[in-house]
Design a protein around this motif. Structure first.
Motif, mmCIF file in Angstrom:
data_model
loop_
_atom_site.group_PDB
_atom_site.id
_atom_site.type_symbol
_atom_site.label_atom_id
_atom_site.label_comp_id
_atom_site.label_asym_id
_atom_site.label_seq_id
_atom_site.Cartn_x
_atom_site.Cartn_y
_atom_site.Cartn_z
ATOM 1 N N LEU A 1 -0.185 -3.737 -5.966
ATOM 2 C CA LEU A 1 0.148 -2.390 -5.525
ATOM 3 C C LEU A 1 -1.141 -1.587 -5.379
ATOM 4 C CD1 LEU A 1 2.555 -0.424 -4.985
ATOM 5 C CD2 LEU A 1 2.381 0.238 -7.401
ATOM 6 N N TYR A 2 -1.477 -1.221 -4.135
ATOM 7 C CA TYR A 2 -2.705 -0.516 -3.825
ATOM 8 C C TYR A 2 -2.393 0.959 -3.571
ATOM 9 C CZ TYR A 2 -4.336 -5.261 -2.494
ATOM 10 O OH TYR A 2 -4.643 -6.599 -2.468
ATOM 11 N N THR A 3 -3.128 1.843 -4.221
ATOM 12 C CA THR A 3 -3.017 3.262 -3.900
ATOM 13 C C THR A 3 -4.150 4.030 -4.577
ATOM 14 O OG1 THR A 3 -1.475 5.129 -3.702
ATOM 15 C CG2 THR A 3 -1.514 3.988 -5.815
ATOM 16 N N ASP A 4 -4.279 5.296 -4.223
ATOM 17 C CA ASP A 4 -5.293 6.166 -4.799
ATOM 18 C C ASP A 4 -5.072 6.326 -6.310
ATOM 19 O OD1 ASP A 4 -7.348 8.506 -4.509
ATOM 20 O OD2 ASP A 4 -5.596 9.421 -5.487
ATOM 21 N N LYS A 5 -6.152 6.526 -7.059
ATOM 22 C CA LYS A 5 -6.068 6.622 -8.518
ATOM 23 C C LYS A 5 -5.084 7.689 -8.973
ATOM 24 C CE LYS A 5 -10.601 4.970 -10.079
ATOM 25 N NZ LYS A 5 -11.856 5.378 -10.763
ATOM 26 N N GLU A 6 -5.191 8.880 -8.389
ATOM 27 C CA GLU A 6 -4.315 9.975 -8.811
ATOM 28 C C GLU A 6 -2.866 9.677 -8.454
ATOM 29 O OE1 GLU A 6 -3.788 14.818 -8.251
ATOM 30 O OE2 GLU A 6 -5.453 13.762 -7.278
ATOM 31 N N ILE A 7 -2.646 9.120 -7.275
ATOM 32 C CA ILE A 7 -1.288 8.777 -6.866
ATOM 33 C C ILE A 7 -0.715 7.705 -7.784
ATOM 34 C CG2 ILE A 7 0.058 7.648 -5.046
ATOM 35 C CD1 ILE A 7 -1.578 9.205 -3.024
ATOM 36 N N MET A 8 -1.526 6.736 -8.204
ATOM 37 C CA MET A 8 -1.052 5.681 -9.101
ATOM 38 C C MET A 8 -0.513 6.286 -10.388
ATOM 39 S SD MET A 8 -0.870 2.267 -9.079
ATOM 40 C CE MET A 8 -2.283 1.513 -8.245
ATOM 41 N N HIS A 9 -1.228 7.260 -10.939
ATOM 42 C CA HIS A 9 -0.792 7.917 -12.168
ATOM 43 C C HIS A 9 0.512 8.666 -11.938
ATOM 44 C CE1 HIS A 9 -1.062 10.133 -15.959
ATOM 45 N NE2 HIS A 9 -0.799 11.223 -15.266
ATOM 46 N N ASN A 10 0.583 9.438 -10.876
ATOM 47 C CA ASN A 10 1.778 10.227 -10.596
ATOM 48 C C ASN A 10 2.967 9.367 -10.181
ATOM 49 O OD1 ASN A 10 0.460 12.643 -11.135
ATOM 50 N ND2 ASN A 10 -0.202 12.910 -9.006
ATOM 51 N N LEU A 11 2.683 8.225 -9.588
ATOM 52 C CA LEU A 11 3.739 7.348 -9.093
ATOM 53 C C LEU A 11 4.686 6.939 -10.218
ATOM 54 C CD1 LEU A 11 4.895 5.649 -6.764
ATOM 55 C CD2 LEU A 11 3.231 3.878 -7.342
ATOM 56 N N TRP A 12 4.131 6.526 -11.346
ATOM 57 C CA TRP A 12 4.974 6.110 -12.460
ATOM 58 C C TRP A 12 5.555 7.312 -13.193
ATOM 59 C CZ3 TRP A 12 7.607 2.128 -13.898
ATOM 60 C CH2 TRP A 12 8.100 2.044 -15.208
ATOM 61 N N ASN A 13 4.702 8.267 -13.537
ATOM 62 C CA ASN A 13 5.148 9.387 -14.366
ATOM 63 C C ASN A 13 6.115 10.316 -13.653
ATOM 64 O OD1 ASN A 13 3.588 8.565 -16.563
ATOM 65 N ND2 ASN A 13 1.786 9.649 -15.831
ATOM 66 N N ASN A 14 5.911 10.529 -12.355
ATOM 67 C CA ASN A 14 6.699 11.529 -11.634
ATOM 68 C C ASN A 14 7.746 10.954 -10.697
ATOM 69 O OD1 ASN A 14 4.998 13.322 -12.901
ATOM 70 N ND2 ASN A 14 3.725 13.700 -11.107
ATOM 71 N N SER A 15 7.739 9.646 -10.500
ATOM 72 C CA SER A 15 8.655 9.079 -9.513
ATOM 73 C C SER A 15 9.464 7.900 -10.035
ATOM 74 C CB SER A 15 7.877 8.648 -8.261
ATOM 75 O OG SER A 15 8.745 8.173 -7.269
ATOM 76 N N TYR B 1 0.856 -1.190 0.000
ATOM 77 C CA TYR B 1 0.000 0.000 0.000
ATOM 78 C C TYR B 1 0.892 1.240 0.000
ATOM 79 C CZ TYR B 1 -3.217 3.649 1.543
ATOM 80 O OH TYR B 1 -3.958 4.809 1.619
ATOM 81 N N ILE B 2 0.558 2.215 -0.836
ATOM 82 C CA ILE B 2 1.310 3.463 -0.921
ATOM 83 C C ILE B 2 0.405 4.621 -0.529
ATOM 84 C CG2 ILE B 2 2.492 5.062 -2.475
ATOM 85 C CD1 ILE B 2 4.108 2.546 -1.782
ATOM 86 N N SER B 3 0.847 5.407 0.452
ATOM 87 C CA SER B 3 0.023 6.524 0.929
ATOM 88 C C SER B 3 0.239 7.802 0.123
ATOM 89 C CB SER B 3 0.330 6.796 2.408
ATOM 90 O OG SER B 3 1.690 7.187 2.581
ATOM 91 N N HIS B 4 1.469 8.029 -0.350
ATOM 92 C CA HIS B 4 1.782 9.191 -1.184
ATOM 93 C C HIS B 4 3.191 8.992 -1.750
ATOM 94 C CE1 HIS B 4 3.534 10.225 2.709
ATOM 95 N NE2 HIS B 4 4.238 11.204 2.148
ATOM 96 N N ILE B 5 3.661 9.933 -2.599
ATOM 97 C CA ILE B 5 4.853 9.623 -3.383
ATOM 98 C C ILE B 5 6.135 10.287 -2.887
ATOM 99 C CG2 ILE B 5 3.553 9.033 -5.452
ATOM 100 C CD1 ILE B 5 4.325 11.732 -6.637
ATOM 101 N N HIS B 6 6.221 10.686 -1.637
ATOM 102 C CA HIS B 6 7.507 11.096 -1.091
ATOM 103 C C HIS B 6 8.419 9.879 -0.979
ATOM 104 C CE1 HIS B 6 5.883 15.055 0.818
ATOM 105 N NE2 HIS B 6 6.326 15.236 -0.404
ATOM 106 N N ALA B 7 9.743 10.117 -1.097
ATOM 107 C CA ALA B 7 10.696 9.014 -1.236
ATOM 108 C C ALA B 7 10.721 8.064 -0.037
ATOM 109 C CB ALA B 7 12.101 9.573 -1.473
ATOM 110 N N ASP B 8 10.415 8.576 1.174
ATOM 111 C CA ASP B 8 10.408 7.677 2.322
ATOM 112 C C ASP B 8 9.188 6.769 2.328
ATOM 113 O OD1 ASP B 8 9.053 10.158 2.823
ATOM 114 O OD2 ASP B 8 8.945 9.686 4.948
ATOM 115 N N HIS B 9 8.325 6.929 1.312
ATOM 116 C CA HIS B 9 7.144 6.072 1.180
ATOM 117 C C HIS B 9 7.130 5.284 -0.131
ATOM 118 C CE1 HIS B 9 5.114 7.848 4.750
ATOM 119 N NE2 HIS B 9 5.904 8.855 4.434
ATOM 120 N N VAL B 10 7.912 5.728 -1.135
ATOM 121 C CA VAL B 10 7.926 5.015 -2.417
ATOM 122 C C VAL B 10 9.331 4.729 -2.941
ATOM 123 C CG1 VAL B 10 5.727 6.037 -3.101
ATOM 124 C CG2 VAL B 10 7.863 7.118 -3.862
ATOM 125 N N GLY B 11 10.373 5.247 -2.278
ATOM 126 C CA GLY B 11 11.723 5.128 -2.813
ATOM 127 C C GLY B 11 12.252 3.713 -2.917
#
Length: 272
Positions: A90-104, A60-70
């Motif tokens: 991989l479970y997370t919010d729809k918007e975060i899922m999109h940003n997770l790949w594109n921005n991180s 589960y991913i709560s948001h895309i800061h590095a201490d949570h997705v790095g």
């Protein structure tokens, strides 16, 4: 028996080996493991507790800061090129899922030998509608949108979790500012609260600070454990009415009889 194990309990910039970033494992009596956030030091904190990427099937991913997705790059590559592994869910919010790949993640993971890949090549994405529920191992998790960073023009949320195990209601804040108006009802409903708590001398404003939490009603503090704190000397949380500061390696057993007997105390399995 279902337990919540803190692989670490420190902030994003925790240093040294005494603690790690605040990532957690929810472990069922069947041995299934649900990783809650996957920070950049996950490869160390997992091994410190006797686990590895081989144990991680659900994240589960709560948001895309590095201490949570790095640490997702480590989990993703390790799982993809190890034939013993299946793709982790991989479970997370729809918007975060999109940003997770594109921005991180895409910068380091998009290109592999003879192939251009996507998030789906590493994980099985399960998008969660905002403020909606999802299920894992028959446990219902409510995704709770909380305010993490407010830049005036854009609010960067995190998504906490509210869930119930054996009749015990648990609220895990992830990263949030202190907003009683939006969080107070959840604090009151929960039997145990895991609250991110900044202890820095100079508050950042993007986490609930210890001084703010001191003003909470005693009935709330009495069921609140504090985590995601800075290195250094900590206040006397128990004296101030809290359950205490979570230590790396602490386990919280949600078996009804043990939980009631211990009155919100944890099984401390910290490795020395």
């Amino acid at each position: 028996m279902t337990k919540l194990l803190f692989l670490g309990s420190g902030c994003a910039f925790t240093v040294g080996t005494d603690n790690y970033q605040s990532n957690m494992l929810l472990i069922t009596d069947t041995g299934k493991k649900f990783l809650i956030d996957c920070g950049s030091d996950i490869r160390y904190s997992l091994y410190r507790q006797g686990f590895s990427y081989l144990d991680i099937t659900d994240i589960y991913i709560s948001h895309i800061h590095a201490d949570h997705v790095g640490g997702l790059e480590y989990i993703g590559f390790s799982s993809k090129f190890d034939p013993r592994c299946q793709k982790p869910r991989l479970y997370t919010d729809k918007e975060i899922m999109h940003n997770l790949w594109n921005n991180s993640l895409s910068g380091g993971m998009k290109y592999i030998e003879n192939e251009i890949v996507t998030l789906e090549d590493f994980f099985k994405p399960i998008e969660i509608d905002e403020d909606k529920a999802f299920y894992w191992e028959n446990i219902k998790f409510n995704s709770i949108k909380v305010i993490h960073v407010n830049s005036a023009s854009v609010v960067t949320p995190s998504y906490g979790l509210f869930f119930e195990i054996n009749g015990i209601k648990v609220f895990l804040t992830t990263d949030t500012q202190m907003h009683w108006n939006s969080l107070g009802k959840l604090y009151q409903q929960a039997d145990i609260i895991f609250q991110d708590c900044e202890t820095a001398k100079f508050p950042s404003g993007v986490h609930a600070h210890y001084q703010e939490l001191l003003d909470l009603p005693l009935s709330i503090k009495n069921k609140m454990w504090l985590y995601h704190y800075q290195p250094g000397k900590l206040p006397d949380a128990k004296k101030d009415g809290f359950c205490g500061f979570v230590q790396r390696g602490q386990e919280f057993d949600f078996s009804s009889s043990i939980f009631a007997e211990n009155n919100f105390t944890a099984i401390n399995s910290t490795f020395v």
